[in-house]
Write an enzyme that holds these catalytic residues in place. Structure first.
Site, mmCIF file in Angstrom:
data_model
loop_
_atom_site.group_PDB
_atom_site.id
_atom_site.type_symbol
_atom_site.label_atom_id
_atom_site.label_comp_id
_atom_site.label_asym_id
_atom_site.label_seq_id
_atom_site.Cartn_x
_atom_site.Cartn_y
_atom_site.Cartn_z
ATOM 1 N N CYS B 104 0.878 -1.301 0.523
ATOM 2 C CA CYS B 104 0.086 -0.427 -0.366
ATOM 3 C C CYS B 104 0.872 1.230 -0.127
ATOM 4 O O CYS B 104 1.498 1.680 0.712
ATOM 5 C CB CYS B 104 -0.750 0.445 1.448
ATOM 6 S SG CYS B 104 -2.211 1.801 1.474
ATOM 7 N N CYS B 107 -0.676 4.008 2.202
ATOM 8 C CA CYS B 107 -0.613 4.207 3.792
ATOM 9 C C CYS B 107 0.163 2.581 4.186
ATOM 10 O O CYS B 107 1.324 2.073 3.841
ATOM 11 C CB CYS B 107 -1.532 4.398 4.473
ATOM 12 S SG CYS B 107 -2.932 3.705 3.756
ATOM 13 N N SER B 108 -0.994 1.758 4.922
ATOM 14 C CA SER B 108 -0.632 0.600 4.932
ATOM 15 C C SER B 108 -1.484 -0.195 4.737
ATOM 16 O O SER B 108 -1.999 -1.838 5.642
ATOM 17 C CB SER B 108 0.122 0.420 6.649
ATOM 18 O OG SER B 108 -0.967 0.589 7.221
ATOM 19 N N CYS B 109 -2.804 -0.038 4.112
ATOM 20 C CA CYS B 109 -3.977 -1.047 3.784
ATOM 21 C C CYS B 109 -3.025 -2.144 3.461
ATOM 22 O O CYS B 109 -2.234 -2.960 2.837
ATOM 23 C CB CYS B 109 -4.629 -0.728 2.420
ATOM 24 S SG CYS B 109 -5.620 1.084 3.278
#
Lengths: 95, 196
Positions: B104, B107-109
Site C-alpha cells: 500500500c 499508507c499500510s492497507c
C-alpha cells in the site's frame, strides 16, 4: 451511477494535485493504464477525509499499469485502485 | 531488507496521537485497548494459511475464492466484516508464470484479519516506494529469486479493497492433510515476499 469504463479499456489518470487527502498515488498521475475490473461502488475517499456530509459514491476500478510506462524500465505490472473521477478515457489519437 | 525491524518514528507518532486524544477527552485508554483487542482478536496469518490449504485441496473452493473471495470465506468460517464496514477481498493466485506481491504505497492497507498485524517493513517507506518500482530486486532481498521469465504483478491496495496472495502448492506435498499444508504457509507467502 453506472460504471463508465469496461475491462480492457485504456484510461488516463487525471494529472491532478488536489489540496488535502486523495487516494490517487502520485506515481500514476498523468499515466495511461488498462481497466482490469470494476470493484464496486465506494464513497470517494477525498470527500470522506474532508468530512463531507454526503460523500460522492463512485465506481472504483482496478487499473493496471506497465512498469515501463511508469518508470521507463521494468517488465512488471502495477495495479492501483482508482475512483471513477480520478480517470478519463484515452481518445483514439492517444490524447 | 530483514524480515523484522522496528519502525520507531511511526510508533512514536501513533503514541503522541493517542495521548492527544486521551488528553482531549475524545477517548480513554481503556477504550483504546478494548478497540485494539477487538480488532486483533483472532487476527492471525493462521486464517490466511487455512484459506490457502483449503484452496489447494478443493478446486471448487479455489475457483469461488478467486472469483468472489467475500462470498467464499464463510465456507471456512471467516469474513471480512470485522471493521467499520465489510472490506472487499481480492485473492490473487501465483502460477508458474506469474508472481504477485502486495503493497500500500499511500499508507499500510492490509487484510489484518487474515494475515495478523502487518510486519513493520510493510509500513516502511523503503518497501512502499521500492516494491512498485523494482519488485524483482526487493524480492531478491527477501531471499526470493524469481526466474527472469516470471511476470511480476504488484497490487497497490489503496482503496476499500484488501488483497491476499494464494501461493503455489509446493512440490512433493501430495497426500498431506489440510492442517499439514496450512502449516507450510507463512505471512510473507500471503503478502508475496516469499514463495509459500
Amino acid at each position: 451511477m453506472t460504471p463508465e469504463f469496461r475491462a480492457g479499456e485504456r484510461v488516463r489518470v487525471r494529472a491532478v494535485d488536489p489540496v488535502g487527502h486523495t487516494r490517487v498515488p502520485r506515481y500514476v498521475r498523468g499515466h495511461v493504464g488498462r481497466i482490469v475490473e470494476c470493484q464496486g461502488r465506494w464513497a470517494l475517499a477525498d470527500d470522506r477525509a474532508a468530512g463531507v456530509a454526503e460523500p460522492r459514491v463512485e465506481p472504483v476500478y482496478t487499473v493496471a499499469f506497465a512498469a515501463g510506462d511508469l518508470w521507463g524500465a521494468g517488465g512488471h505490472e502495477v495495479t492501483v485502485d482508482l475512483w471513477e473521477s480520478y480517470i478519463e478515457r484515452v481518445r483514439r489519437d492517444g490524447s | 531488507m530483514s524480515g523484522e525491524h522496528t519502525s520507531v518514528p511511526v510508533a512514536a507518532r501513533v503514541r503522541r496521537l493517542e495521548e492527544r486524544l486521551i488528553e482531549a477527552g475524545v477517548v480513554g485508554q481503556a477504550q483504546l485497548d478494548e478497540a485494539l483487542g477487538a480488532m486483533l482478536k483472532g487476527a492471525s496469518p493462521v486464517n490466511g494459511a487455512r484459506i490457502v490449504a483449503r484452496a489447494w485441496c478443493d478446486a471448487g473452493f479455489r475457483e469461488r475464492l478467486l472469483t468472489d473471495a467475500n462470498a467464499a470465506l464463510p465456507e471456512v468460517g471467516l469474513s471480512m466484516a470485522g471493521g467499520i464496514q465489510e472490506q472487499r477481498l481480492k485473492v490473487v493466485e501465483n502460477t508458474a508464470g506469474t508472481h504477485h506481491v502486495l503493497v500500500c504505497t499511500l499508507c499500510s492497507c492490509y487484510p489484518v484479519g487474515l494475515l495478523g498485524p502487518s510486519p513493520s517493513w510493510y509500513k516502511s517507506e523503503a518497501y512502499r516506494s521500492r516494491v512498485v518500482r523494482e519488485p524483482r530486486a526487493v524480492l531478491a532481498e527477501f531471499g526470493l529469486e524469481l526466474p527472469d521469465d516470471t511476470t511480476i504483478r504488484v497490487w497497490d491496495s489503496s482503496a476499500e479493497s484488501r488483497y491476499m496472495v494464494l501461493p503455489r502448492r509446493p512440490e512433493g506435498t501430495a497426500g498431506r492433510s489440510e492442517p499439514e499444508l496450512a502449516a507450510l504457509v507463512t505471512r510473507e507467502g500471503l503478502i508475496g515476499t516469499a514463495a509459500v
